[in-house]
Design a protein around this motif. Sequence first.
Motif, PDB file in Angstrom:
ATOM      1  N   SER A  21       0.754  -1.248   0.000  1.00 42.33           N
ATOM      2  CA  SER A  21       0.000   0.000   0.000  1.00 42.33           C
ATOM      3  C   SER A  21       0.785   1.298   0.000  1.00 42.33           C
ATOM      4  O   SER A  21       0.184   2.362   0.009  1.00 42.33           O
ATOM      5  CB  SER A  21      -0.920   0.021   1.228  1.00 42.33           C
ATOM      6  OG  SER A  21      -0.146  -0.062   2.412  1.00 42.33           O
ATOM      7  N   GLY A  22       2.086   1.247   0.010  1.00 41.41           N
ATOM      8  CA  GLY A  22       2.823   2.482   0.185  1.00 41.41           C
ATOM      9  C   GLY A  22       3.279   3.138  -1.101  1.00 41.41           C
ATOM     10  O   GLY A  22       3.321   2.531  -2.165  1.00 41.41           O
ATOM     11  N   THR A  23       3.618   4.408  -0.967  1.00 37.11           N
ATOM     12  CA  THR A  23       4.201   5.153  -2.077  1.00 37.11           C
ATOM     13  C   THR A  23       5.356   6.029  -1.590  1.00 37.11           C
ATOM     14  O   THR A  23       5.892   6.819  -2.351  1.00 37.11           O
ATOM     15  CB  THR A  23       3.145   6.052  -2.768  1.00 37.11           C
ATOM     16  OG1 THR A  23       2.585   6.934  -1.789  1.00 37.11           O
ATOM     17  CG2 THR A  23       2.043   5.226  -3.412  1.00 37.11           C
ATOM     18  N   ASN A  29       4.108   0.291  -5.302  1.00 41.31           N
ATOM     19  CA  ASN A  29       4.301  -0.919  -4.512  1.00 41.31           C
ATOM     20  C   ASN A  29       3.934  -2.128  -5.372  1.00 41.31           C
ATOM     21  O   ASN A  29       3.434  -1.973  -6.489  1.00 41.31           O
ATOM     22  CB  ASN A  29       3.454  -0.859  -3.226  1.00 41.31           C
ATOM     23  CG  ASN A  29       1.977  -0.680  -3.527  1.00 41.31           C
ATOM     24  OD1 ASN A  29       1.333  -1.567  -4.073  1.00 41.31           O
ATOM     25  ND2 ASN A  29       1.441   0.495  -3.200  1.00 41.31           N
ATOM     26  N   PHE A  30       4.194  -3.314  -4.874  1.00 42.28           N
ATOM     27  CA  PHE A  30       3.897  -4.530  -5.646  1.00 42.28           C
ATOM     28  C   PHE A  30       2.421  -4.601  -6.035  1.00 42.28           C
ATOM     29  O   PHE A  30       2.097  -4.892  -7.184  1.00 42.28           O
ATOM     30  CB  PHE A  30       4.274  -5.788  -4.846  1.00 42.28           C
ATOM     31  CG  PHE A  30       5.706  -6.196  -5.007  1.00 42.28           C
ATOM     32  CD1 PHE A  30       6.064  -7.224  -5.870  1.00 42.28           C
ATOM     33  CD2 PHE A  30       6.716  -5.572  -4.292  1.00 42.28           C
ATOM     34  CE1 PHE A  30       7.384  -7.609  -6.016  1.00 42.28           C
ATOM     35  CE2 PHE A  30       8.041  -5.945  -4.428  1.00 42.28           C
ATOM     36  CZ  PHE A  30       8.377  -6.966  -5.292  1.00 42.28           C
ATOM     37  N   LYS A  31       1.534  -4.363  -5.081  1.00 44.58           N
ATOM     38  CA  LYS A  31       0.101  -4.494  -5.361  1.00 44.58           C
ATOM     39  C   LYS A  31      -0.327  -3.523  -6.460  1.00 44.58           C
ATOM     40  O   LYS A  31      -1.070  -3.893  -7.369  1.00 44.58           O
ATOM     41  CB  LYS A  31      -0.720  -4.287  -4.086  1.00 44.58           C
ATOM     42  CG  LYS A  31      -2.154  -4.730  -4.226  1.00 44.58           C
ATOM     43  CD  LYS A  31      -2.841  -4.794  -2.869  1.00 44.58           C
ATOM     44  CE  LYS A  31      -4.188  -5.454  -2.999  1.00 44.58           C
ATOM     45  NZ  LYS A  31      -4.845  -5.607  -1.702  1.00 44.58           N
ATOM     46  N   ILE A 140      12.462  -6.340   3.289  1.00 46.83           N
ATOM     47  CA  ILE A 140      11.986  -5.059   2.755  1.00 46.83           C
ATOM     48  C   ILE A 140      12.914  -4.574   1.647  1.00 46.83           C
ATOM     49  O   ILE A 140      12.465  -4.211   0.551  1.00 46.83           O
ATOM     50  CB  ILE A 140      11.879  -4.010   3.889  1.00 46.83           C
ATOM     51  CG1 ILE A 140      10.778  -4.410   4.883  1.00 46.83           C
ATOM     52  CG2 ILE A 140      11.621  -2.608   3.317  1.00 46.83           C
ATOM     53  CD1 ILE A 140      10.816  -3.647   6.201  1.00 46.83           C
ATOM     54  N   GLU A 141      14.214  -4.587   1.905  1.00 45.23           N
ATOM     55  CA  GLU A 141      15.189  -4.109   0.915  1.00 45.23           C
ATOM     56  C   GLU A 141      15.193  -4.983  -0.336  1.00 45.23           C
ATOM     57  O   GLU A 141      15.242  -4.465  -1.459  1.00 45.23           O
ATOM     58  CB  GLU A 141      16.579  -4.056   1.554  1.00 45.23           C
ATOM     59  CG  GLU A 141      16.671  -2.985   2.627  1.00 45.23           C
ATOM     60  CD  GLU A 141      17.850  -3.159   3.568  1.00 45.23           C
ATOM     61  OE1 GLU A 141      18.747  -3.985   3.284  1.00 45.23           O
ATOM     62  OE2 GLU A 141      17.879  -2.455   4.595  1.00 45.23           O
ATOM     63  N   HIS A 142      15.127  -6.283  -0.140  1.00 47.81           N
ATOM     64  CA  HIS A 142      15.071  -7.231  -1.253  1.00 47.81           C
ATOM     65  C   HIS A 142      13.824  -6.968  -2.108  1.00 47.81           C
ATOM     66  O   HIS A 142      13.870  -6.998  -3.340  1.00 47.81           O
ATOM     67  CB  HIS A 142      15.074  -8.653  -0.677  1.00 47.81           C
ATOM     68  CG  HIS A 142      15.157  -9.741  -1.674  1.00 47.81           C
ATOM     69  ND1 HIS A 142      14.631 -10.994  -1.423  1.00 47.81           N
ATOM     70  CD2 HIS A 142      15.694  -9.825  -2.911  1.00 47.81           C
ATOM     71  CE1 HIS A 142      14.843 -11.771  -2.463  1.00 47.81           C
ATOM     72  NE2 HIS A 142      15.482 -11.093  -3.376  1.00 47.81           N
ATOM     73  N   SER A 143      12.722  -6.687  -1.444  1.00 49.60           N
ATOM     74  CA  SER A 143      11.471  -6.401  -2.156  1.00 49.60           C
ATOM     75  C   SER A 143      11.582  -5.135  -2.992  1.00 49.60           C
ATOM     76  O   SER A 143      11.128  -5.100  -4.140  1.00 49.60           O
ATOM     77  CB  SER A 143      10.307  -6.291  -1.168  1.00 49.60           C
ATOM     78  OG  SER A 143      10.108  -7.527  -0.513  1.00 49.60           O
ATOM     79  N   TYR A 144      12.185  -4.081  -2.436  1.00 51.29           N
ATOM     80  CA  TYR A 144      12.365  -2.852  -3.217  1.00 51.29           C
ATOM     81  C   TYR A 144      13.262  -3.091  -4.425  1.00 51.29           C
ATOM     82  O   TYR A 144      13.007  -2.557  -5.511  1.00 51.29           O
ATOM     83  CB  TYR A 144      12.925  -1.714  -2.362  1.00 51.29           C
ATOM     84  CG  TYR A 144      11.849  -0.952  -1.619  1.00 51.29           C
ATOM     85  CD1 TYR A 144      10.874  -0.228  -2.309  1.00 51.29           C
ATOM     86  CD2 TYR A 144      11.802  -0.954  -0.233  1.00 51.29           C
ATOM     87  CE1 TYR A 144       9.882   0.470  -1.642  1.00 51.29           C
ATOM     88  CE2 TYR A 144      10.811  -0.256   0.448  1.00 51.29           C
ATOM     89  CZ  TYR A 144       9.856   0.455  -0.261  1.00 51.29           C
ATOM     90  OH  TYR A 144       8.877   1.140   0.397  1.00 51.29           O
ATOM     91  N   TYR A 145      14.298  -3.881  -4.249  1.00 53.58           N
ATOM     92  CA  TYR A 145      15.204  -4.202  -5.356  1.00 53.58           C
ATOM     93  C   TYR A 145      14.426  -4.820  -6.520  1.00 53.58           C
ATOM     94  O   TYR A 145      14.543  -4.377  -7.674  1.00 53.58           O
ATOM     95  CB  TYR A 145      16.286  -5.168  -4.846  1.00 53.58           C
ATOM     96  CG  TYR A 145      17.163  -5.754  -5.911  1.00 53.58           C
ATOM     97  CD1 TYR A 145      18.150  -4.995  -6.529  1.00 53.58           C
ATOM     98  CD2 TYR A 145      17.023  -7.089  -6.294  1.00 53.58           C
ATOM     99  CE1 TYR A 145      18.976  -5.547  -7.499  1.00 53.58           C
ATOM    100  CE2 TYR A 145      17.841  -7.642  -7.260  1.00 53.58           C
ATOM    101  CZ  TYR A 145      18.810  -6.868  -7.868  1.00 53.58           C
ATOM    102  OH  TYR A 145      19.605  -7.420  -8.833  1.00 53.58           O
ATOM    103  N   GLN A 149      12.915  -3.640 -10.564  1.00 55.59           N
ATOM    104  CA  GLN A 149      13.020  -4.453 -11.783  1.00 55.59           C
ATOM    105  C   GLN A 149      11.650  -4.624 -12.435  1.00 55.59           C
ATOM    106  O   GLN A 149      11.512  -4.514 -13.664  1.00 55.59           O
ATOM    107  CB  GLN A 149      13.616  -5.817 -11.455  1.00 55.59           C
ATOM    108  CG  GLN A 149      15.062  -5.759 -11.034  1.00 55.59           C
ATOM    109  CD  GLN A 149      15.575  -7.122 -10.613  1.00 55.59           C
ATOM    110  OE1 GLN A 149      14.866  -7.922 -10.013  1.00 55.59           O
ATOM    111  NE2 GLN A 149      16.834  -7.382 -10.930  1.00 55.59           N
ATOM    112  N   ILE A 150      10.641  -4.897 -11.612  1.00 55.90           N
ATOM    113  CA  ILE A 150       9.287  -5.097 -12.137  1.00 55.90           C
ATOM    114  C   ILE A 150       8.796  -3.841 -12.854  1.00 55.90           C
ATOM    115  O   ILE A 150       8.241  -3.922 -13.953  1.00 55.90           O
ATOM    116  CB  ILE A 150       8.316  -5.526 -11.008  1.00 55.90           C
ATOM    117  CG1 ILE A 150       8.610  -6.980 -10.625  1.00 55.90           C
ATOM    118  CG2 ILE A 150       6.858  -5.331 -11.408  1.00 55.90           C
ATOM    119  CD1 ILE A 150       7.903  -7.462  -9.369  1.00 55.90           C
ATOM    120  N   VAL A 151       9.021  -2.687 -12.263  1.00 54.17           N
ATOM    121  CA  VAL A 151       8.594  -1.432 -12.883  1.00 54.17           C
ATOM    122  C   VAL A 151       9.254  -1.266 -14.251  1.00 54.17           C
ATOM    123  O   VAL A 151       8.582  -0.935 -15.243  1.00 54.17           O
ATOM    124  CB  VAL A 151       8.904  -0.230 -11.956  1.00 54.17           C
ATOM    125  CG1 VAL A 151       8.725   1.097 -12.690  1.00 54.17           C
ATOM    126  CG2 VAL A 151       8.023  -0.275 -10.715  1.00 54.17           C
TER     127      VAL A 151
END
Length: 161
Positions: A21-23, A29-31, A140-145, A149-151
């Motif tokens: 849910s964050g920005t 965010n992933f969602k 958290i850091e791994h998710s941002y990494y 890439q997804i973006v």
Amino acid sequence: MKNQMETTYQIANRFREVILSGTWIANTNFKHQLTDLSWEIATAKVRSLNTIALLAQHIHYYIKGIKNVFEGGSLDIKDKYSFEFPPIQSQKEWESFLTTFWNDAEAFASLIEQMPDEKLNEVFVDEKYGTYQRNIEAMIEHSYYHLGQIVLIKKIVVNDN
């Protein structure tokens, strides 16, 4: 005097920001990136890069594995298996995966919130893995990494079609 679970509450919300849910950090965010994405785009191959679906499954793999430890189970995940998933072959499979991903992410965050702050400094499974806090922050850091890439992959796939 500090509220007993203030740190775990803040860390849980940092985790929610990147997945649900964050920005604040990445303006997404992933969602936000994955909801309403077709399975064809999610599984589209761009050169030698991982697909969006594979990156999302990879992050979910770690969330699910660490969540199992938070729930009193063992640490059963292995890095060598963290990209090995059956291919997603339909919109229904993709949406089913996303539902599981969001549910596990929220359960993960809730388990963090319920931890007393002192737990953050305890050894996570084995000393070689560091503390609970180190593992949560790494998640958290791994998710941002991988979110980054997804973006980028999504922009390439959408612009090429």
